[in-house]
Every structure is written in structure tokens, then in C-alpha cells.
Scaffold this active site. Sequence first.
Site, PDB file in Angstrom:
ATOM      1  CB  SER A 132      -0.915   0.032   1.227  1.00 45.15           C
ATOM      2  OG  SER A 132      -1.689   1.209   1.190  1.00 45.15           O
ATOM      3  CE  LYS A 186      -3.062  -2.457  -0.229  1.00 43.74           C
ATOM      4  NZ  LYS A 186      -3.878  -2.286  -1.369  1.00 43.74           N
ATOM      5  CG  HIS A 189      -5.029  -0.941   3.682  1.00 47.10           C
ATOM      6  ND1 HIS A 189      -5.267  -0.414   2.428  1.00 47.10           N
ATOM      7  CD2 HIS A 189      -4.222  -0.049   4.300  1.00 47.10           C
ATOM      8  CE1 HIS A 189      -4.622   0.736   2.299  1.00 47.10           C
ATOM      9  NE2 HIS A 189      -3.976   0.985   3.419  1.00 47.10           N
ATOM     10  CG  ASN A 190      -7.331  -1.791  -0.685  1.00 48.96           C
ATOM     11  OD1 ASN A 190      -6.356  -1.500  -0.002  1.00 48.96           O
ATOM     12  ND2 ASN A 190      -7.239  -1.940  -1.985  1.00 48.96           N
ATOM     13  CD  GLU A 193      -7.640   2.732  -0.459  1.00 46.79           C
ATOM     14  OE1 GLU A 193      -6.575   2.245  -0.035  1.00 46.79           O
ATOM     15  OE2 GLU A 193      -7.972   2.666  -1.662  1.00 46.79           O
TER      16      GLU A 193
HETATM   17  C1  6PG Z   1      -3.162   1.248  -1.729  1.00 47.12           C
HETATM   18  C2  6PG Z   1      -4.412   1.345  -2.552  1.00 47.12           C
HETATM   19  C3  6PG Z   1      -4.216   0.699  -3.873  1.00 47.12           C
HETATM   20  C4  6PG Z   1      -5.237   1.074  -4.921  1.00 47.12           C
HETATM   21  C5  6PG Z   1      -6.641   0.898  -4.499  1.00 47.12           C
HETATM   22  C6  6PG Z   1      -7.604   1.560  -5.432  1.00 47.12           C
HETATM   23  O1  6PG Z   1      -3.273   0.737  -0.640  1.00 47.12           O
HETATM   24  O2  6PG Z   1      -2.119   1.698  -2.193  1.00 47.12           O
HETATM   25  O3  6PG Z   1      -5.464   0.738  -1.883  1.00 47.12           O
HETATM   26  O4  6PG Z   1      -4.113  -0.688  -3.656  1.00 47.12           O
HETATM   27  O5  6PG Z   1      -5.053   2.402  -5.253  1.00 47.12           O
HETATM   28  O6  6PG Z   1      -6.900  -0.462  -4.466  1.00 47.12           O
HETATM   29  O7  6PG Z   1      -8.755   0.866  -5.339  1.00 47.12           O
HETATM   30  P1  6PG Z   1     -10.036   1.209  -6.148  1.00 47.12           P
HETATM   31  O8  6PG Z   1      -9.632   1.365  -7.582  1.00 47.12           O
HETATM   32  O9  6PG Z   1     -10.922   0.046  -5.924  1.00 47.12           O
HETATM   33  O10 6PG Z   1     -10.546   2.478  -5.577  1.00 47.12           O
END
Ligand code: 6PG
Length: 499
Positions: A132, A186, A189-190, A193
Site C-alpha cells: 500500500s 490488504k 485495509h482497502n 480506505e
Molecule cells: C493502496 C491502494 C491501492 C489502490 C486501491 C484503489 O493501498 O495503495 O489501496 O491498492 O489504489 O486499491 O482501489 P479502487 O480502484 O478500488 O478504488
Amino acid sequence: MSATPTTFSFGMIGLGTMGRNLLLNLADHDFAVAGYDKDASKVSLLAEEGAGKPVQGFSTLPEFVDSLHTPRSIMMLVPAGKIVDSVIEELRPLLAPGDIIIDGGNSHFTDTDRRAAALEAAGFHFFGMGVSGGEEGARFGPSMMPGGDKEAYQVVQPMFEAIAARVEGEPCVTYIGPGAAGHFVKMVHNGIEYGLMQLIAETYGLLKNGLGLDNAAIGQVFTQWNNGRLQSFLLDITKDIFAFQAPNTDHLLLDDIKDEARSKGTGKWTSQVAMDLELPVPTIDTAVALRDLSKYKVLREQLATLYGPAPTPLAVEHAAFLTSLEQAFFFNMVITYAQGMQLLAKASKEYSYGLQLAEIAKIWRGGCIIRSSFLNDIFNAFQQAPQLEHLLLDERVRDLVTQAVPGARTVVAAAVAAGLAVPAYATSLSYFDTLRTARMPSNLIQAQRDYFGAHTYELIGHEGVFHTQWTPAHEDAANKQDTQEGPENKSEQPVIPNK
Ligand code: 6PG
């Protein structure tokens, strides 16, 4: 720097921005590294950006593989899904037993399990690692979540520790757990996010449509928040976005961007897995749903005309409302992280990952997209009580949340009254209010299920399950004319609860 070495200690397949930047980061730390991409222009870009560094690009796979020390350590940073499988298929005949393959993309954890089993059976080492931090993180210090083959991880551990982001001198990388634990963490984590991004977007909506603030004033709110307890990477980039002019114009680029949000799937996977595990993460679910809802632009425009005018400005005193909004944001941020952490705890039990939630919070404090000051509190909570079932049970968090709840209520109430959509704010508050309800109204659902489907219910103070004939005898007789009664129904002993 000396001439480019002829053998390299680490290889990268996929020289998109992430792969290239991670290689350059390794090269900056004096690791001799090689990269491969079918696309010659990406190989040239690596040569350009890596001039003078111990890095070399290849556009043929055999040459790339031959350039690596054995046993080889090869990482893939390619789009998740079928491409990962096809890269592995192409690579396999060129490898020797004992070589290590690392999938650093956002692969679904079940794919990682499948690939690990197949590659291990063929004598290779394979592990999945969440990375990430986006482009900037990859180049100057990401947060990394490796899981699976521990022995293989230990081979590359010094490299990853050298290039990871650092917080208080400690690298933001740690071995997460067996199997697909790294990719699972991960994914969550997303999910977090997605929740935090939805929260920031709703806040923008409130400030713009509710308070009528202009972009400069909105930018100031985010800047101010980012200097306080809400400090986070996502608020930091948001304040920058509110200062970014569209080229050759006098307005923000943000104002030219379509309001239809895209996604690659990791948020949806988090919700899907959470539902499979029966562990509710409603703020994250809401964030996923709202990205999808945003894509129905034409329908939204039709309905805006049909049901408009909306929204109404908020009937509030600005300064006081902004104080409540800060509290509400804090409250919602806590709830979002709490849902993610509880999902990790449940998954850890279900999949025997042995996750150390404090360690995970620790490596999320730097490098990654959800890094924030509050992760220190999460770290402290789980360090003190590694088996803590829910973040809201932590005493310090309880104090912080208790102080913030009034603000959350003020904001949701005002927004609802004005017809302004705040789905994540409202969901988080209702989630909290539900969790603090010792007796929910769900007894009624049980009664209904038993009424129409004889699904049974449990009784307070009694062991076992019970079924009741809820309809009066005469109605029941009428119903029976049309239905065949099964043998299992005949043997049931109806119990009429007296509570
Ligand atoms: C990270 C981000 C990366 C990615 C996202 C975007 O941790 O660096 O999460 O993995 O930018 O997965 O996800 P979406 O395209 O689903 O918004």
C-alpha cells in the site's frame, strides 16, 4: 554509482508505476535489481529513471530470469485476476525449484491460496503480499503486508525492511500470518480506505451543499482538521485537491471531474467476505454501495428533477456546526477502523491466520493509504489487549467516542432534516446505537420467522428451540385445506411462551 551489475538479487515483473517505483526504491537502497515488462516503453522508462542506479530492465522473460541470482526472488506487480495466472504460467518453465515468486498485487485471497498450493506442489516458493501507498509510497516507502511462506519471506525480508516506510524508526512491514493472510489484511485495509473516502466525500457534500462554503473555505476546514487529531494521509491529499487549479483556468480541477466513482473490487470483496463471516461492516458496505450508486448518473438526474428541489441548506450556526462536524468525523473514522479491525479478528479465527492486530495497526501507521494519527490509538488498544473483540471496548477509545457522539447526532439530525444525503455518517451512528443496545427488537423477527415458516425461536431462560402455532385454530383449519402438512410438523410440540 558503479556499472550496472550483471546479476541481480531481485526481479520485478510489471513495470507500471508501482513496479518501477518499487525497483527504484530498492536500487536507492543499493540492491541490484532487474525489471521485466512486455511493453518496451516501460523498460525504457526504467532505464531513464534508473540511470546511474543498480537497476536494469528487460523486455524478454528468459533474459530477465537468467539475470537473477539463484534461488531467484521475483515479485509480480500486475493487475489482479487472470493476468497473475498467465504471468505465472509463462514464468514457471523458466524457474528452478526453490525459486521464490511474490504476488504484490491486490489479488483476492482465495486466488492466493490456490496459487500457493499449486506452486508449492511444483517445488516453488510463493507468497502474497499487500503493498500500500500508491506511486509515492512505492518510490519512497510503502507499507507492506506479506503472508504465507515464512521461509521465503525471510529471504527477502531485509530488502523489504530497507525500503518500507518507517515510523519511529520501525519499518512498516511485518510477516502477517500463514496462507493468504497478507492479501486478506490488504483487502480489509482497502475496505477501510473505501469507508474513510466515503466519509470525506460526504463531509465535502455537507460543507458545500449544507453550509454553502466555497472550495477555498472547504479546503481550509480539511487543512485545519489535518493539523489536529484527524491527521491522516487521506485528509492530507484532500486538502491538496482543494488547492489544485485546472490547468489554464481559474477554478479547481475537482469541479471538472465527473461525480461517478470507480473501483477495482477490493472494497466489494471486503463486504462480501464480511457477510460470509457474518461480521457486519456496514460503513464499508455503505461506501461500496455509494460508489455504485454514483454511477447511476442519468437516473439521479431524472430523480433530481422529479423530486427536487434538493438539497436545502442547513439551518445551523456555522461555527458550532463545524465543531460538531469535527466530532462527527472523528466518531465515524473510529467506527470505520473498528469495523475493519473486528473483521480481521473474526477472519483470524476462521482462517487460523493468527493475526496480531497491534502489529497490523503498527505497520499501517506509515506508508499506506489509511495511515493516520488515530492508528496510534488502535495500536495501543490492541497492544494492551491483543484479544480485544471490538475497538469500542477499549477504555481510551470509549472516552473519545463518548465525547464525539453528540456531534455525530447533531450532524446526522441536521443533514436528515435538510434532505442532505449522509449515508456513511448515518450508518455508522446507527451501527453504534445498535451495538450499545443490550436488547434489540430482533425478538420480533424471530417471532415472525416462526409464524410464517415454523423456523423456531429460542426463549430467554430456557434451553432448546421452540415453535408455536401462532394462528387461531379456525384459521389454521382453513389454511390446512390448501396445504399438505409434512410429517415433521405433525411431531412438533407447540410451546406458547408466557413472556
Ligand atoms: C493502496 C491502494 C491501492 C489502490 C486501491 C484503489 O493501498 O495503495 O489501496 O491498492 O489504489 O486499491 O482501489 P479502487 O480502484 O478500488 O478504488
